[in-house]
Design a protein around this motif. Structure first.
Motif, PDB file in Angstrom:
ATOM      1  N   GLY A  42      11.020 109.324  98.989  1.00 21.41           N
ATOM      2  CA  GLY A  42      10.456 108.003  98.735  1.00 21.41           C
ATOM      3  C   GLY A  42       9.490 108.053  97.568  1.00 21.41           C
ATOM      4  N   TRP A  43       8.837 106.929  97.307  1.00 17.23           N
ATOM      5  CA  TRP A  43       7.902 106.876  96.196  1.00 17.23           C
ATOM      6  C   TRP A  43       6.673 106.061  96.584  1.00 17.23           C
ATOM      7  CZ3 TRP A  43       6.421 102.267  93.870  1.00 17.23           C
ATOM      8  CH2 TRP A  43       7.204 101.137  94.160  1.00 17.23           C
ATOM      9  N   SER A  44       5.596 106.287  95.823  1.00 14.29           N
ATOM     10  CA  SER A  44       4.358 105.537  96.032  1.00 14.29           C
ATOM     11  C   SER A  44       3.715 105.286  94.675  1.00 14.29           C
ATOM     12  CB  SER A  44       3.401 106.310  96.948  1.00 14.29           C
ATOM     13  OG  SER A  44       3.068 107.567  96.380  1.00 14.29           O
ATOM     14  N   ASP A  45       2.683 104.466  94.677  1.00 18.75           N
ATOM     15  CA  ASP A  45       1.959 104.108  93.459  1.00 18.75           C
ATOM     16  C   ASP A  45       0.495 104.478  93.670  1.00 18.75           C
ATOM     17  OD1 ASP A  45       0.606 102.858  91.374  1.00 18.75           O
ATOM     18  OD2 ASP A  45       1.758 100.997  91.488  1.00 18.75           O
ATOM     19  N   THR A  48      -2.238 104.967  88.828  1.00 16.12           N
ATOM     20  CA  THR A  48      -2.005 105.468  87.470  1.00 16.12           C
ATOM     21  C   THR A  48      -0.581 105.961  87.289  1.00 16.12           C
ATOM     22  OG1 THR A  48      -4.325 106.162  87.317  1.00 16.12           O
ATOM     23  CG2 THR A  48      -2.799 107.129  85.737  1.00 16.12           C
ATOM     24  N   HIS A  49       0.031 106.445  88.387  1.00 19.50           N
ATOM     25  CA  HIS A  49       1.356 107.038  88.316  1.00 19.50           C
ATOM     26  C   HIS A  49       2.265 106.475  89.409  1.00 19.50           C
ATOM     27  CE1 HIS A  49      -1.617 110.150  87.095  1.00 19.50           C
ATOM     28  NE2 HIS A  49      -0.789 110.337  86.093  1.00 19.50           N
ATOM     29  N   TYR A  50       3.568 106.540  89.149  1.00 16.07           N
ATOM     30  CA  TYR A  50       4.544 106.445  90.212  1.00 16.07           C
ATOM     31  C   TYR A  50       4.767 107.868  90.715  1.00 16.07           C
ATOM     32  CZ  TYR A  50       5.564 101.674  88.749  1.00 16.07           C
ATOM     33  OH  TYR A  50       5.459 100.343  88.444  1.00 16.07           O
ATOM     34  N   VAL A  51       4.632 108.064  92.016  1.00 15.65           N
ATOM     35  CA  VAL A  51       4.740 109.385  92.627  1.00 15.65           C
ATOM     36  C   VAL A  51       6.041 109.441  93.414  1.00 15.65           C
ATOM     37  CG1 VAL A  51       3.633 111.081  94.120  1.00 15.65           C
ATOM     38  CG2 VAL A  51       2.223 109.450  92.821  1.00 15.65           C
ATOM     39  N   VAL A  52       6.934 110.346  93.040  1.00 19.15           N
ATOM     40  CA  VAL A  52       8.252 110.441  93.661  1.00 19.15           C
ATOM     41  C   VAL A  52       8.353 111.740  94.449  1.00 19.15           C
ATOM     42  CG1 VAL A  52      10.740 110.512  93.267  1.00 19.15           C
ATOM     43  CG2 VAL A  52       9.280 109.097  91.786  1.00 19.15           C
ATOM     44  N   SER A 103      17.229 102.612  95.400  1.00 19.72           N
ATOM     45  CA  SER A 103      18.481 102.084  95.920  1.00 19.72           C
ATOM     46  C   SER A 103      19.095 103.143  96.812  1.00 19.72           C
ATOM     47  CB  SER A 103      19.429 101.728  94.771  1.00 19.72           C
ATOM     48  OG  SER A 103      20.669 101.262  95.276  1.00 19.72           O
ATOM     49  N   GLY A 104      18.943 102.973  98.092  1.00 19.89           N
ATOM     50  CA  GLY A 104      19.467 103.958  99.030  1.00 19.89           C
ATOM     51  C   GLY A 104      18.836 105.315  98.817  1.00 19.89           C
ATOM     52  N   SER A 105      19.657 106.298  98.492  1.00 20.65           N
ATOM     53  CA  SER A 105      19.174 107.670  98.351  1.00 20.65           C
ATOM     54  C   SER A 105      18.842 108.042  96.914  1.00 20.65           C
ATOM     55  CB  SER A 105      20.233 108.640  98.884  1.00 20.65           C
ATOM     56  OG  SER A 105      21.443 108.492  98.147  1.00 20.65           O
ATOM     57  N   THR A 106      18.667 107.045  96.043  1.00 22.89           N
ATOM     58  CA  THR A 106      18.335 107.294  94.642  1.00 22.89           C
ATOM     59  C   THR A 106      17.100 106.506  94.237  1.00 22.89           C
ATOM     60  OG1 THR A 106      20.663 107.650  94.075  1.00 22.89           O
ATOM     61  CG2 THR A 106      19.164 107.180  92.257  1.00 22.89           C
ATOM     62  N   ILE A 107      16.212 107.148  93.482  1.00 25.59           N
ATOM     63  CA  ILE A 107      15.043 106.480  92.903  1.00 25.59           C
ATOM     64  C   ILE A 107      15.166 106.589  91.392  1.00 25.59           C
ATOM     65  CG2 ILE A 107      12.534 106.578  92.580  1.00 25.59           C
ATOM     66  CD1 ILE A 107      12.354 107.638  95.455  1.00 25.59           C
ATOM     67  N   LEU A 108      14.977 105.455  90.702  1.00 25.78           N
ATOM     68  CA  LEU A 108      15.093 105.425  89.253  1.00 25.78           C
ATOM     69  C   LEU A 108      13.799 104.885  88.643  1.00 25.78           C
ATOM     70  CD1 LEU A 108      16.992 105.758  86.751  1.00 25.78           C
ATOM     71  CD2 LEU A 108      17.500 103.310  87.004  1.00 25.78           C
ATOM     72  N   VAL A 109      13.205 105.676  87.731  1.00 29.19           N
ATOM     73  CA  VAL A 109      12.042 105.240  86.960  1.00 29.19           C
ATOM     74  C   VAL A 109      12.537 104.917  85.549  1.00 29.19           C
ATOM     75  CG1 VAL A 109       9.759 105.838  86.080  1.00 29.19           C
ATOM     76  CG2 VAL A 109      10.511 106.733  88.304  1.00 29.19           C
ATOM     77  N   SER A 110      12.265 103.703  85.086  1.00 31.23           N
ATOM     78  CA  SER A 110      12.727 103.251  83.773  1.00 31.23           C
ATOM     79  C   SER A 110      11.539 103.066  82.844  1.00 31.23           C
ATOM     80  CB  SER A 110      13.487 101.924  83.897  1.00 31.23           C
ATOM     81  OG  SER A 110      14.571 102.039  84.793  1.00 31.23           O
ATOM     82  N   TYR A 120      14.044 108.545  84.425  1.00 30.65           N
ATOM     83  CA  TYR A 120      13.929 109.670  85.331  1.00 30.65           C
ATOM     84  C   TYR A 120      14.591 109.234  86.643  1.00 30.65           C
ATOM     85  CZ  TYR A 120       9.888 110.927  82.343  1.00 30.65           C
ATOM     86  OH  TYR A 120       9.045 111.220  81.296  1.00 30.65           O
ATOM     87  N   ALA A 121      15.390 110.103  87.233  1.00 27.39           N
ATOM     88  CA  ALA A 121      16.013 109.754  88.507  1.00 27.39           C
ATOM     89  C   ALA A 121      15.888 110.912  89.483  1.00 27.39           C
ATOM     90  CB  ALA A 121      17.483 109.390  88.310  1.00 27.39           C
ATOM     91  N   ALA A 122      15.797 110.564  90.756  1.00 29.29           N
ATOM     92  CA  ALA A 122      15.748 111.558  91.826  1.00 29.29           C
ATOM     93  C   ALA A 122      16.727 111.152  92.910  1.00 29.29           C
ATOM     94  CB  ALA A 122      14.336 111.648  92.408  1.00 29.29           C
ATOM     95  N   ARG A 123      17.363 112.153  93.513  1.00 32.90           N
ATOM     96  CA  ARG A 123      18.276 111.933  94.627  1.00 32.90           C
ATOM     97  C   ARG A 123      17.693 112.563  95.880  1.00 32.90           C
ATOM     98  NH1 ARG A 123      23.833 113.658  91.458  1.00 32.90           N
ATOM     99  NH2 ARG A 123      24.264 111.644  90.486  1.00 32.90           N
ATOM    100  N   SER A 124      17.839 111.887  96.971  1.00 37.46           N
ATOM    101  CA  SER A 124      17.294 112.368  98.231  1.00 37.46           C
ATOM    102  C   SER A 124      17.828 113.753  98.575  1.00 37.46           C
ATOM    103  CB  SER A 124      17.661 111.395  99.352  1.00 37.46           C
ATOM    104  OG  SER A 124      17.189 111.864 100.599  1.00 37.46           O
TER     105      SER A 124
END
Length: 217
Positions: A42-45, A48-52, A103-110, A120-124
């Motif tokens: 998951g991610w949080s804010d 200052t940063h998005y934390v993944v 989106s589901g098991s993927t997080i995308l930072v644009s 940047y993208a991360a997969r669960s």
């Protein structure tokens, strides 16, 4: 990033930072490894940063003001921050629009900087960061992503390293060895088109940058 016992070769194309995967374009990750349990994905804010959190012992931070990779923590150890600097495109994009979505098991930072889009993208369950950049035109001159890993975590013991050539002969970045061979911090023993990955392992952890399509990377 991933657990490893030796300096293992990575047999896949991509540009990744973490431990497993290959990406279309470019991704930032370490050695390829199996999928892990993704309980914390998951991610949080933090303001200052998005934390993944990838759910695979890798947590990274992207700075909301400019899209810098500001932290890369694997199993509690911070790997990001050579010279106290962030990792980013060239010397940094500067003020940018940075968004995040899951989106589901993927997080995308644009990251949007003028006509340039950086992702940047991360997969669960994967301890990788997938990374790629798209330029719509030439208004942004260069798109090298510079990864700054803290000194001392991995050995710089490759005989092709420019640090093994002590005499500067041109522009403070071309060096000569005692046998007359030259080295540059901008080049390795391979042409850019010929290398698939670079990386190191030490103390049971490996970190690799893995390239993908050479025609577009």
């Amino acid at each position: 990033m991933s657990q490893a016992t030796d300096q293992e070769a990575l047999g896949r194309r991509g540009f990744v930072l973490g431990t497993a995967a290959a990406a279309a374009g470019a991704a930032l990750a370490g050695p390829l490894a199996g999928t892990a349990h993704a309980a914390a994905f998951g991610w949080s804010d933090d303001g200052t940063h998005y934390v993944v959190d990838t759910g695979a012992n890798l947590v990274f931070k992207v700075r909301k003001s400019n899209g810098d990779l500001a932290s890369l923590v694997y199993r509690g150890t911070e790997y990001q921050g050579y010279g106290g600097m962030n990792s980013h495109i060239e010397s940094g994009l500067g003020s940018s629009t940075v968004t995040i979505r899951q989106s589901g098991s993927t997080i995308l930072v644009s990251v949007t900087y003028g006509t340039l889009r950086h992702y940047y993208a991360a997969r669960s369950g994967e301890n990788n960061i997938y990374l790629w950049t798209n330029k719509a035109d030439t208004s942004v001159s260069a798109t090298r992503f510079i990864l700054r890993v803290k000194a001392g975590l991995f050995l710089n013991d490759a005989p092709d390293s420019y640090t093994y050539a002590p005499t500067t002969i041109e522009a403070s970045d071309v060096f000569r060895k005692s046998d007359g061979q030259t080295r540059s911090k901008h080049f390795s023993k391979l042409r850019v088109i010929d290398y698939d990955y670079v990386g190191w392992s030490a103390n049971g952890v490996g970190l690799w940058v893995v390239r993908s399509n050479h025609e577009k990377a």
